[in-house]
Design a protein around this motif. Sequence first.
Motif, PDB file in Angstrom:
ATOM      1  N   PRO A  93      26.990  60.871  33.752  1.00 26.26           N
ATOM      2  CA  PRO A  93      26.742  60.377  35.320  1.00 26.26           C
ATOM      3  C   PRO A  93      28.183  59.485  35.513  1.00 26.26           C
ATOM      4  CG  PRO A  93      24.883  60.287  33.780  1.00 26.26           C
ATOM      5  CD  PRO A  93      25.876  60.990  32.945  1.00 26.26           C
ATOM      6  N   GLY A  94      28.476  59.970  36.824  1.00 23.38           N
ATOM      7  CA  GLY A  94      29.749  59.123  37.175  1.00 23.38           C
ATOM      8  C   GLY A  94      30.900  59.835  37.494  1.00 23.38           C
ATOM      9  N   THR A  95      30.518  61.092  36.818  1.00 24.42           N
ATOM     10  CA  THR A  95      31.776  62.526  36.883  1.00 24.42           C
ATOM     11  C   THR A  95      31.861  62.724  38.408  1.00 24.42           C
ATOM     12  OG1 THR A  95      31.377  62.896  34.671  1.00 24.42           O
ATOM     13  CG2 THR A  95      32.295  64.651  36.061  1.00 24.42           C
ATOM     14  N   LEU A  96      33.256  63.012  38.846  1.00 29.98           N
ATOM     15  CA  LEU A  96      33.318  63.306  40.144  1.00 29.98           C
ATOM     16  C   LEU A  96      33.245  65.016  40.291  1.00 29.98           C
ATOM     17  CD1 LEU A  96      36.903  61.517  40.745  1.00 29.98           C
ATOM     18  CD2 LEU A  96      34.491  60.846  41.111  1.00 29.98           C
ATOM     19  N   GLY A  97      33.526  65.794  39.381  1.00 29.90           N
ATOM     20  CA  GLY A  97      33.100  66.989  39.466  1.00 29.90           C
ATOM     21  C   GLY A  97      32.378  67.652  38.147  1.00 29.90           C
ATOM     22  N   GLY A  98      32.957  69.015  37.654  1.00 29.59           N
ATOM     23  CA  GLY A  98      32.235  69.696  36.741  1.00 29.59           C
ATOM     24  C   GLY A  98      32.123  68.966  35.323  1.00 29.59           C
ATOM     25  N   ALA A  99      33.585  68.409  35.186  1.00 28.14           N
ATOM     26  CA  ALA A  99      33.727  67.647  33.992  1.00 28.14           C
ATOM     27  C   ALA A  99      35.021  66.648  34.326  1.00 28.14           C
ATOM     28  CB  ALA A  99      34.206  68.365  32.635  1.00 28.14           C
ATOM     29  N   ASP A 100      35.157  65.386  33.819  1.00 25.60           N
ATOM     30  CA  ASP A 100      36.279  64.422  34.109  1.00 25.60           C
ATOM     31  C   ASP A 100      36.943  64.079  32.871  1.00 25.60           C
ATOM     32  OD1 ASP A 100      35.771  64.730  36.847  1.00 25.60           O
ATOM     33  OD2 ASP A 100      35.070  62.605  37.139  1.00 25.60           O
ATOM     34  N   ILE A 101      38.022  63.541  32.985  1.00 25.18           N
ATOM     35  CA  ILE A 101      38.548  62.553  31.905  1.00 25.18           C
ATOM     36  C   ILE A 101      38.280  61.379  31.942  1.00 25.18           C
ATOM     37  CG2 ILE A 101      40.890  61.973  30.466  1.00 25.18           C
ATOM     38  CD1 ILE A 101      40.340  65.369  30.844  1.00 25.18           C
ATOM     39  N   TRP A 102      37.975  60.803  30.739  1.00 26.03           N
ATOM     40  CA  TRP A 102      37.455  59.447  30.698  1.00 26.03           C
ATOM     41  C   TRP A 102      38.161  58.894  29.491  1.00 26.03           C
ATOM     42  CZ3 TRP A 102      32.620  57.437  33.096  1.00 26.03           C
ATOM     43  CH2 TRP A 102      31.940  58.385  33.805  1.00 26.03           C
ATOM     44  N   LYS A 103      37.997  57.544  29.431  1.00 27.72           N
ATOM     45  CA  LYS A 103      38.591  56.859  28.409  1.00 27.72           C
ATOM     46  C   LYS A 103      37.786  55.717  27.834  1.00 27.72           C
ATOM     47  CE  LYS A 103      41.112  53.259  30.920  1.00 27.72           C
ATOM     48  NZ  LYS A 103      42.716  52.366  30.895  1.00 27.72           N
ATOM     49  N   VAL A 104      37.688  55.288  26.686  1.00 27.69           N
ATOM     50  CA  VAL A 104      36.641  54.306  26.024  1.00 27.69           C
ATOM     51  C   VAL A 104      37.288  53.491  25.173  1.00 27.69           C
ATOM     52  CG1 VAL A 104      35.900  55.646  24.345  1.00 27.69           C
ATOM     53  CG2 VAL A 104      34.363  53.798  25.304  1.00 27.69           C
ATOM     54  N   ALA A 105      37.382  52.137  25.099  1.00 27.58           N
ATOM     55  CA  ALA A 105      37.973  51.197  24.190  1.00 27.58           C
ATOM     56  C   ALA A 105      37.054  51.204  22.653  1.00 27.58           C
ATOM     57  CB  ALA A 105      37.912  49.701  24.807  1.00 27.58           C
ATOM     58  N   ILE A 106      38.163  51.404  21.767  1.00 30.45           N
ATOM     59  CA  ILE A 106      37.608  51.055  20.266  1.00 30.45           C
ATOM     60  C   ILE A 106      37.509  49.636  19.848  1.00 30.45           C
ATOM     61  CG2 ILE A 106      37.758  51.993  18.213  1.00 30.45           C
ATOM     62  CD1 ILE A 106      39.178  54.706  19.155  1.00 30.45           C
ATOM     63  N   THR A 107      36.249  49.098  19.804  1.00 28.06           N
ATOM     64  CA  THR A 107      36.014  47.753  19.582  1.00 28.06           C
ATOM     65  C   THR A 107      35.986  47.369  18.078  1.00 28.06           C
ATOM     66  OG1 THR A 107      33.858  47.968  20.181  1.00 28.06           O
ATOM     67  CG2 THR A 107      35.282  47.530  22.045  1.00 28.06           C
ATOM     68  N   GLY A 108      35.665  48.514  17.271  1.00 28.97           N
ATOM     69  CA  GLY A 108      35.469  48.101  15.921  1.00 28.97           C
ATOM     70  C   GLY A 108      35.041  49.298  15.064  1.00 28.97           C
ATOM     71  N   ASP A 109      34.634  49.262  13.861  1.00 31.05           N
ATOM     72  CA  ASP A 109      34.279  50.481  13.149  1.00 31.05           C
ATOM     73  C   ASP A 109      33.154  51.209  13.889  1.00 31.05           C
ATOM     74  OD1 ASP A 109      36.574  50.063  11.517  1.00 31.05           O
ATOM     75  OD2 ASP A 109      35.261  48.898   9.975  1.00 31.05           O
ATOM     76  N   ASN A 110      33.428  52.204  14.194  1.00 28.04           N
ATOM     77  CA  ASN A 110      32.211  52.828  14.952  1.00 28.04           C
ATOM     78  C   ASN A 110      31.661  52.229  16.112  1.00 28.04           C
ATOM     79  OD1 ASN A 110      32.213  55.225  13.002  1.00 28.04           O
ATOM     80  ND2 ASN A 110      31.247  53.821  11.577  1.00 28.04           N
ATOM     81  N   THR A 111      32.448  51.380  16.677  1.00 25.50           N
ATOM     82  CA  THR A 111      31.766  50.553  17.955  1.00 25.50           C
ATOM     83  C   THR A 111      32.704  50.904  19.094  1.00 25.50           C
ATOM     84  OG1 THR A 111      32.926  48.500  17.411  1.00 25.50           O
ATOM     85  CG2 THR A 111      30.482  48.846  16.631  1.00 25.50           C
ATOM     86  N   TYR A 112      32.211  50.871  20.326  1.00 22.06           N
ATOM     87  CA  TYR A 112      32.892  51.419  21.559  1.00 22.06           C
ATOM     88  C   TYR A 112      32.674  50.407  22.883  1.00 22.06           C
ATOM     89  CZ  TYR A 112      33.963  55.540  18.558  1.00 22.06           C
ATOM     90  OH  TYR A 112      34.350  56.216  17.417  1.00 22.06           O
ATOM     91  N   GLY A 113      33.654  50.473  23.639  1.00 24.74           N
ATOM     92  CA  GLY A 113      33.227  49.627  25.093  1.00 24.74           C
ATOM     93  C   GLY A 113      32.525  50.513  25.750  1.00 24.74           C
ATOM     94  N   THR A 114      32.556  50.189  27.041  1.00 26.99           N
ATOM     95  CA  THR A 114      31.798  51.173  28.083  1.00 26.99           C
ATOM     96  C   THR A 114      32.709  52.117  28.586  1.00 26.99           C
ATOM     97  OG1 THR A 114      30.555  49.321  28.633  1.00 26.99           O
ATOM     98  CG2 THR A 114      30.504  51.197  30.432  1.00 26.99           C
ATOM     99  N   PRO A 115      32.395  53.638  28.644  1.00 29.11           N
ATOM    100  CA  PRO A 115      33.295  54.510  29.071  1.00 29.11           C
ATOM    101  C   PRO A 115      33.686  54.355  30.359  1.00 29.11           C
ATOM    102  CG  PRO A 115      31.610  55.384  27.787  1.00 29.11           C
ATOM    103  CD  PRO A 115      31.152  54.081  28.019  1.00 29.11           C
ATOM    104  N   GLU A 116      35.025  54.579  30.587  1.00 33.55           N
ATOM    105  CA  GLU A 116      35.691  54.449  32.098  1.00 33.55           C
ATOM    106  C   GLU A 116      36.120  55.721  32.577  1.00 33.55           C
ATOM    107  OE1 GLU A 116      39.514  52.055  34.089  1.00 33.55           O
ATOM    108  OE2 GLU A 116      38.580  51.190  32.021  1.00 33.55           O
ATOM    109  N   ASN A 117      35.886  56.013  33.970  1.00 31.14           N
ATOM    110  CA  ASN A 117      36.351  57.378  34.455  1.00 31.14           C
ATOM    111  C   ASN A 117      37.780  56.968  34.885  1.00 31.14           C
ATOM    112  OD1 ASN A 117      36.905  59.349  36.645  1.00 31.14           O
ATOM    113  ND2 ASN A 117      34.950  60.100  36.127  1.00 31.14           N
ATOM    114  N   LEU A 118      38.597  58.032  34.592  1.00 34.37           N
ATOM    115  CA  LEU A 118      39.965  57.731  35.117  1.00 34.37           C
ATOM    116  C   LEU A 118      40.251  57.791  36.541  1.00 34.37           C
ATOM    117  CD1 LEU A 118      42.146  59.382  32.269  1.00 34.37           C
ATOM    118  CD2 LEU A 118      41.162  56.939  32.578  1.00 34.37           C
ATOM    119  N   GLY A 119      39.355  58.277  37.289  1.00 35.93           N
ATOM    120  CA  GLY A 119      39.256  58.213  38.718  1.00 35.93           C
ATOM    121  C   GLY A 119      39.933  59.501  39.444  1.00 35.93           C
TER     122      GLY A 119
END
Length: 310
Positions: A16-42
């Motif tokens: 959800p939040g994808t502009l089309g069929g599939a988008d490029i996203w990024k996510v911050a790696i905050t620790g071992d096996n922990t991640y931030g909130t995915p961010e759509n590159l727009g």
Amino acid sequence: SLSKDGKTLYFSSDMPGTLGGADIWKVAITGDNTYGTPENLGAKINTEGRENFPFITDDNKLYFSSDSRQGFGGLDVFVADLEKGSEVKNVGKPINSEKDDFAFTFHKDQNIGFYSSNRGGQDDIFMAIPVCGVQLNTTVKNAKTGAILSGAAVAILDERNNMIETKTTGTDGLAKYGTECDKAYTLQVSKDGFVSKTIAVAKSKGGELPMTVELDPIDVIITETEVILNDIFFEYNKSNITKEGAFELDKLVQVMKNSPSMVIMVKSHTDNRGTDKFNMNLSDRRAKATVQYVISKGIAKDRISGKGYG
């Protein structure tokens, strides 16, 4: 694809939040096996189509494939410099083809890339070795007023003075050439009503090379008694007009066409090698060759004569 510092993961998704069929996203790696909130590159990266196969280089260039941007067909490989915030560019041929080209990776230290393509009928892996290039951007201006000059001819010559190509400046006064790294070039810039100019282009290691060439109005080379040209040289023991000599003499032709009553006397000299008789004959041949060249450009033969002075 993981950033060099290991802190950001780039991936493709249709969440959800994808502009089309599939988008490029990024996510911050905050620790071992922990991640931030995915961010759509727009919308600067993503479209209403599919953007897949992200790869981030050590110098922060993002390569990915898309089927909805202007390209050659199917999936094409594109690149955006995230460090500079530059626009997305199609990497062009020979990487891209009329088929699907995808999963491009580039390894800066080894200066080598790999990607997949079905151009042969099935998905195969290809290797890509970049060719170093220089984008030579030449802007032509009026030296007296600073105004942009459209319609100027910009010829580029190689290290052996062989003509490669001639382009004409547009309304922006710009002529662009793609040249090779570590090679010297020469530009010959001309326009009716202006003094032609020859510019040396030094060797470069790549990237964009902006140049500004200012042309003087033609009247600056005309005095009461002379048309002032740069020296016109000949090859040893020869009298034929060289390419460089022709470029210089074209200034004289232009002046004479603009000044119908002008009459010219060409005087030719040699260096001091050889006998007096030999040099007198050689200089005379050179003077007559110069006269014939000017006549061949449409100047009446009774308006120009020449003589050698040894």
